[in-house]
Every structure is written in C-alpha cells, then in structure tokens.
Design a protein around this motif. Structure first.
Motif, PDB file in Angstrom:
ATOM      1  N   UNK A  27       0.829  -1.209   0.000  1.00  0.00           N
ATOM      2  CA  UNK A  27       0.000   0.000   0.000  1.00  0.00           C
ATOM      3  C   UNK A  27       0.859   1.254   0.000  1.00  0.00           C
ATOM      4  N   UNK A  28       1.920   1.271   0.812  1.00  0.00           N
ATOM      5  CA  UNK A  28       2.811   2.434   0.846  1.00  0.00           C
ATOM      6  C   UNK A  28       3.454   2.678  -0.517  1.00  0.00           C
ATOM      7  N   UNK A 262      -6.000  -0.334  -2.594  1.00  0.00           N
ATOM      8  CA  UNK A 262      -6.584   0.880  -2.024  1.00  0.00           C
ATOM      9  C   UNK A 262      -6.976   0.589  -0.574  1.00  0.00           C
ATOM     10  N   UNK A 263      -7.518   1.563   0.110  1.00  0.00           N
ATOM     11  CA  UNK A 263      -7.803   1.405   1.536  1.00  0.00           C
ATOM     12  C   UNK A 263      -8.801   0.273   1.800  1.00  0.00           C
ATOM     13  N   UNK A 268      -9.574  -5.512   3.628  1.00  0.00           N
ATOM     14  CA  UNK A 268      -9.983  -6.882   3.320  1.00  0.00           C
ATOM     15  C   UNK A 268      -8.806  -7.845   3.426  1.00  0.00           C
ATOM     16  N   UNK A 269      -7.639  -7.409   2.951  1.00  0.00           N
ATOM     17  CA  UNK A 269      -6.460  -8.270   2.985  1.00  0.00           C
ATOM     18  C   UNK A 269      -6.030  -8.568   4.424  1.00  0.00           C
TER      19      UNK A 269
END
Length: 279
Positions: A27-28, A262-263, A268-269
């Motif tokens: 994500x980063x 995305x957020x 979910x992950x």
C-alpha cells in the motif's frame, strides 16, 4: 533441525505478522509483486528465523551463510523479512520503490544490508549460488548457500546449466528451494512453458528431489535437513505453494502477480490474514 510445537507457533506468528507487513508495504509503495512474496514467505521465515548463520548487526561477516533470492521481483517479501530479522527498521520500507529510496522493486545488494546478490534478471540466481558454493568449498569454508527460485524462471536455460554444474561438482553445501506456485506473470506455468514432469527433470540432472508443502514448516525443515546432511548428494526442494497465500481474493489468482491496494482492499487483505491464520 526438528521443530518443537513452540517453534512452529513462533514461526506461524512471524509469518502472520509478515503478511500484514507485506500488505502495508504494498500500500505504501502503490503496488508490488505481492502474490509471489506471499507464496515464498514460509520458506524465508524458516531460513531467517531458524537455519541461517547470520548476524544482522554485522551483515558482512565473512563466515555468514549466503542467501540468493533469485525471484527478485518478489523483493517486497524479502526486505520485509530482513526488516523483522533486524537488518534495518521496518519504517524504512515506507519509501519502498519511491524516488531516491534504497529499496527498489528488486533489492540492490550494494544498498540494502543483508542482500547478498542483486537479482531480478530471472535465471541468474542459481548460477550465482553455484559459484558461491563452489567458492566456499575451494576456500575450505563451512558456510552454506541457499537459493530460492521461482518456478516460472525455470524456463531459463541458465538454471539448467547451473544444475549440471551443481550435480557434477556434488555441491552438498548448496540448498536449492523452488517456490512452485504454478503461476507466472502471463498465466499458469504449464500453459506458458510446461515444466512437468518437473521433479523428473531435476532427477535426470542428478539431484535428489524432495517435494513438500511449501507452507508447512515441518515438511520444509525436514527437507532442508536432508539437503544439509549431504547424504543424498545435491538436493532440490520443490515447495508446492499458493500465489497470494493468506489473502483470499489473491490466492491462486494470476492477476495478483503484481497489484496495488486501495484502503478498502488493504482492510480486506488484513482481515483475511487474521481469519486464515487463527489458532
């Protein structure tokens, strides 16, 4: 080395934490090769937290074991393991694959502590590992070389040249593990360039072939012990894994060879990892 129940719990907890880390770093970074990082994770966790003779406070010590992660595109998993092992702070990975960062998509040995070889050009890891193992023997050193291959990169002929050399020279100080997740960037390995009968190919090249569940620490440890014993000659460990392991919407899905989160998908992950690895 035999694993006690406490060892297995510790390793599972470490793998769970690292799956969360890999999700965060993806994500980063805005995207990464997350699928293959997740599939090889148990292999790296077992090596770095149980087997390797290494010193993160002195990463260049001469008699350390060497590790070549040939599937360098999955470096987001590799550097996350190095961070948890103490080579650098996890927060440093907030710059992963960003301009000016030492952490590129493919780990650079000249910039990152704990990385023994820059990889990413597939098919080069095993030749380098064979050279390291042969060099250690010639110099009378007892350190070991470990090589982690992707199955898709076994399409490269350089691997088979290296395999011939490893067999010819009887390199029992080399431990070779293949992350056999059956998927590569373009699709299933058997559709793109069939590897089967995969185990028989390695046998024909003179290797004692071991097939294990690559997410099972006990099976992996038993196979590594057999390889390290040297009693069977050079060994190949085919670790059957699942791409995207631990995240339900990624598992065995070629679309997650590379992906961004995305957020909503991050949430979910993380939830999937927690659910999948409940005690």
């Amino acid at each position: 080395m035999p694993l006690a129940p406490s060892d297995i719990k510790e390793l599972k907890d470490q793998a769970k934490q690292l799956r969360h880390d890999i999700i965060n770093v993806t994500a980063w970074a805005g995207g990464a090769h997350i699928g293959g990082a997740m599939s090889m994770l148990e292999i790296l966790v077992l090596l770095y937290f149980k087997y390797l003779n290494i010193d993160p406070s002195n990463p260049e010590t001469e008699d350390r074991d060497r590790v070549i992660v040939s599937k360098g595109h999955a470096g987001i998993g590799f550097v996350s393991v190095l961070a948890r092992r103490g080579y650098f702070k996890l927060d440093e990975l907030k710059t992963f694959n960003q301009f000016g960062s030492k952490f590129g998509m493919h780990p650079d040995a000249s910039k990152i502590a704990g990385v023994d070889a820059s990889t990413g050009s597939l098919g080069h890891g095993l030749p380098m590992a064979v050279g390291l193992a042969l060099g250690a023997r010639t110099a009378g050193k007892i350190w070991k070389t470990y090589c982690v291959l992707g199955d898709g990169e076994c399409n490269e002929g350089s691997n088979w040249e290296a395999a011939m050399a490893a067999s010819h020279y009887g390199l029992t100080n080399l431990v070779t593990i293949i992350d056999r997740n059956n998927l590569m960037i373009d699709g299933p390995t058997e559709d793109i360039m069939s590897l089967e009968p995969f185990a028989d190919k390695w046998k024909a090249f003179g290797f004692h072939t071991l097939e294990v569940d690559g997410h099972n620490f006990e099976e992996l440890a038993e196979a590594i012990d057999i390889s390290l014993s040297g009693e069977k000659g050079p060994c190949i460990i085919i670790a059957h894994t699942h791409k995207g392991r631990g995240v339900d919407f990624m598992e065995d899905n070629v679309k997650w060879h590379y992906g961004s989160l995305d957020s909503t998908l991050v949430g979910r992950a993380h939830a999937s990892v927690d659910k999948e690895q409940q005690p």
